[in-house]
Design an enzyme around this catalytic site. Structure first.
Site, PDB file in Angstrom:
ATOM      1  N   ASP A 215       0.834  -1.194   0.000  1.00 22.43           N
ATOM      2  CA  ASP A 215       0.000   0.000   0.000  1.00 22.43           C
ATOM      3  C   ASP A 215       0.872   1.249   0.000  1.00 22.43           C
ATOM      4  O   ASP A 215       1.863   1.325   0.730  1.00 22.43           O
ATOM      5  CB  ASP A 215      -0.893  -0.022   1.250  1.00 22.43           C
ATOM      6  CG  ASP A 215      -1.877   1.116   1.300  1.00 22.43           C
ATOM      7  OD1 ASP A 215      -2.728   1.192   0.391  1.00 22.43           O
ATOM      8  OD2 ASP A 215      -1.796   1.924   2.237  1.00 22.43           O
ATOM      9  N   GLU A 284       1.770  -0.047  -4.928  1.00 19.03           N
ATOM     10  CA  GLU A 284       0.832   0.985  -5.353  1.00 19.03           C
ATOM     11  C   GLU A 284       1.553   2.335  -5.349  1.00 19.03           C
ATOM     12  O   GLU A 284       1.998   2.796  -4.304  1.00 19.03           O
ATOM     13  CB  GLU A 284      -0.366   1.045  -4.403  1.00 19.03           C
ATOM     14  CG  GLU A 284      -1.327   2.182  -4.716  1.00 19.03           C
ATOM     15  CD  GLU A 284      -2.254   2.514  -3.556  1.00 19.03           C
ATOM     16  OE1 GLU A 284      -3.380   2.983  -3.812  1.00 19.03           O
ATOM     17  OE2 GLU A 284      -1.843   2.326  -2.382  1.00 19.03           O
TER      18      GLU A 284
END
Length: 552
Positions: A215, A284
């Protein structure tokens, strides 16, 4: 006669292939909304186990499970208070071990979502860090003194709105948070923090996971000098990272993220993964100005993360053939040995069939396009059913992001509503209890059981297209070269060894002519599309919203 599970993979050789991720198809599961097994209205790990045969029937290579760690759930698991345990609402570590075991039996690899840039403010690390300025973890988070007038240390903004700094009256300093005020950012300049996070990585690898989705991978480091971000010129502002109503977009985020020091941490992270042989990673990248450059830098050289994605195909920009060609050209220029990961939908954006207002026919051809690009593909739960963005009224809204910017931005709940499994069951078969988000009634007609029985369904199209992709090494790992691109059409060539695969996509509701490159081409009639007319002198005609694949 012994029962033979039709979904169990029979090719055991692929299990040890360290390159399995290259060209793989990864299926994202948002556990809260996948399958509830105990009637509390919230999906859980046991529910995922129950639905793994559905995942296996798609033919995907791996699942990515969004966070299930212990958390106060203010950001629904992306605010972690214990990295080494499962939140009781999702089950237990034993349930997770059972999930990994069953997935592996079915030939599915398991990737989990690691949220390393920040924790919950309920994490014991932060509780100790905020207690004083001289405790053992005092420097584990990003702390700074106020300016003489009491205002925050600099102009950095939170993606969730407002300043990226929150005053803490206990420590009498500000702490940094890129997201909610309850999500303080870890200080990656501290070697103890880095070591602890790498130990967390080993903990899950030791439990058998095959990789990680990282993330906000470019948010790990911030500038040690805490310099102000410069403003962008109006013509440079875009909404790739945050919705257009958010002033976060007005800054050029040079200092609060995407810092050069991150490369060394990613090398250390990769070294840990390499200890385990075939473990992989996908990052990401959230950066509205330099996303593709960062993506290339983070995945090149074979010594950092394996693959990464930015928001070029997750944004509101309609993916015309021209736009897709530009995105691919930029990705190809980044670094010859970098590896991208592409997706149209995930848990953070409006479902792409609604975002781009796609008809079922358009949805199919764009799926084929996604699965033909050079890179790894990520699918988000429900897109294989053709689900649209659900409307969630304000009184049912759960997402703090949506509550902050309602009604111009309605948040992320519309793409997170429960999956419909059975058309004749309460709540579409998701739960016998009251779902945490309402089941969209229009989705129930698209339930998996109904589509499973229909040869022409969206679900069976996804199965056929993924099977076609896996049958062509050129689509998995081949070179990529655009042949022709305009707004309503794109064609390109994939090459693997001596095999050339020509791919053409009619992105309009009118037939179009197709000119193939020089060579002797054979149309691949096993592709899940209406066959084009016979190739004559290198030219053929492609019906509306159809794709053509030919080999030479």
């Amino acid at each position: 006669m012994a029962f033979i599970d039709p979904y169990v993979a029979d090719d055991k050789a692929t299990a040890a292939d360290p390159d399995w991720w290259r060209g793989a198809v990864i299926y994202q599961i948002y556990p809260r909304s996948y399958q509830d097994s105990n009637g509390d209205g919230i999906g859980d790990l046991s529910g995922i186990i129950h639905r793994l045969p559905h995942v296996a029937s798609l033919g995907v290579d791996a699942i990515w499970i969004s966070p299930f760690f212990t958390s106060p759930m203010l950001d629904f698991g992306y605010d972690v208070s214990n990295y080494r345990d499962v939140d009781p609402m999702f089950g237990s570590l034993g349930d997770f071990d059972a999930l990994v075991s069953r997935a592996h039996e079915l030939g599915i690899k398991v990737m989990i979502d690691l949220v390393l840039s920040h924790t919950s403010d309920q994490h014991p690390w932060f509780q100790e860090s905020r207690s004083s300025r001289d405790n053992p973890k005092a420097d584990w988070y990003v702390w700074a003194d106020a300016k003489p007038d009491g205002t925050p240390p600099n102009n950095w903004l939170s993606i969730f709105g407002g300043s990226a700094w929150e005053w803490d009256g206990q420590r009498m300093q500000y702490y940094m948070h890129n997201f909610l005020t309850q999500q303080p950012d870890l200080n990656f300049h501290n070697a103890d923090v880095r070591r602890e996070l790498l130990d967390v990585t080993r903990f899950w690898l030791d439990r058998g996971v095959d990789g990680f989705r990282l993330d906000t991978v470019n948010f790990y480091y911030c500038d040690e000098k805490l310099r102000d971000n410069p403003a962008l010129r109006p013509e440079e502002v875009n909404d790739k990272t945050a919705p257009s109503v958010n002033p976060y977009n007005f800054q050029d985020h040079l200092y609060d993220k995407s810092r050069p020091e991150n490369l060394e941490f990613l090398k250390a992270f990769r070294a840990v993964l390499d200890e385990y042989g075939a473990a992989t990673s996908v990052g990401e990248v959230g950066d509205g100005q330099r996303g593709s450059e960062i993506q290339a830098a983070y995945t090149s050289g074979g010594d950092k993360i394996h693959m990464a994605y930015d928001f070029d195909l997750l944004s509101n920009t309609f993916p015309t053939g021209t736009h897709v060609a530009q995105v691919m050209e930029t990705a190809e220029k980044g670094a010859s040995d970098s590896w991208p990961c592409w997706a149209y939908s995930n848990h953070d954006v409006v479902r792409h069939t609604s975002r781009w207002n796609l008809s079922p026919e358009a949805h199919r051809v764009y799926t084929a396009l996604l699965l033909s690009l050079r890179g790894t593909a990520c699918l988000y739960q429900g897109e294989e059913l053709g689900l649209t963005e659900a409307y969630v009224p304000f009184e049912d809204l759960q997402d703090p992001y949506g509550k902050r910017f309602w009604p111009k931005f309605k948040g992320r709940d519309g793409c997170r509503t429960p999956i419909p499994w059975n058309s004749d069951r309460i709540n579409g078969g998701f739960s016998d209890g009251h779902p945490w988000l309402p089941v969209a009634m229009e989705h129930v007609a698209q339930a998996a059981d109904t589509q499973d029985a229909s040869d022409g369904s969206m679900l069976n199209f996804y199965r056929d297209m993924i099977s076609f992709r896996k049958g062509h090494p050129a689509l998995l790992k081949g070179e990529f070269k655009v042949f022709e691109a305009r707004d309503d059409y794109i064609s390109f060539e994939r090459r693997h060894g001596n095999v050339r695969l020509f791919c053409a996509f009619n992105l309009s509701d009118e037939p179009c002519g197709v000119t193939l490159p020089e060579g002797t081409w054979t149309i691949e009639h096993d592709a899940p599309f209406t066959a084009a007319e016979t190739v004559a002198d290198g030219d053929t005609k492609l019906p509306a919203w159809q794709a053509l694949f030919a080999t030479a």
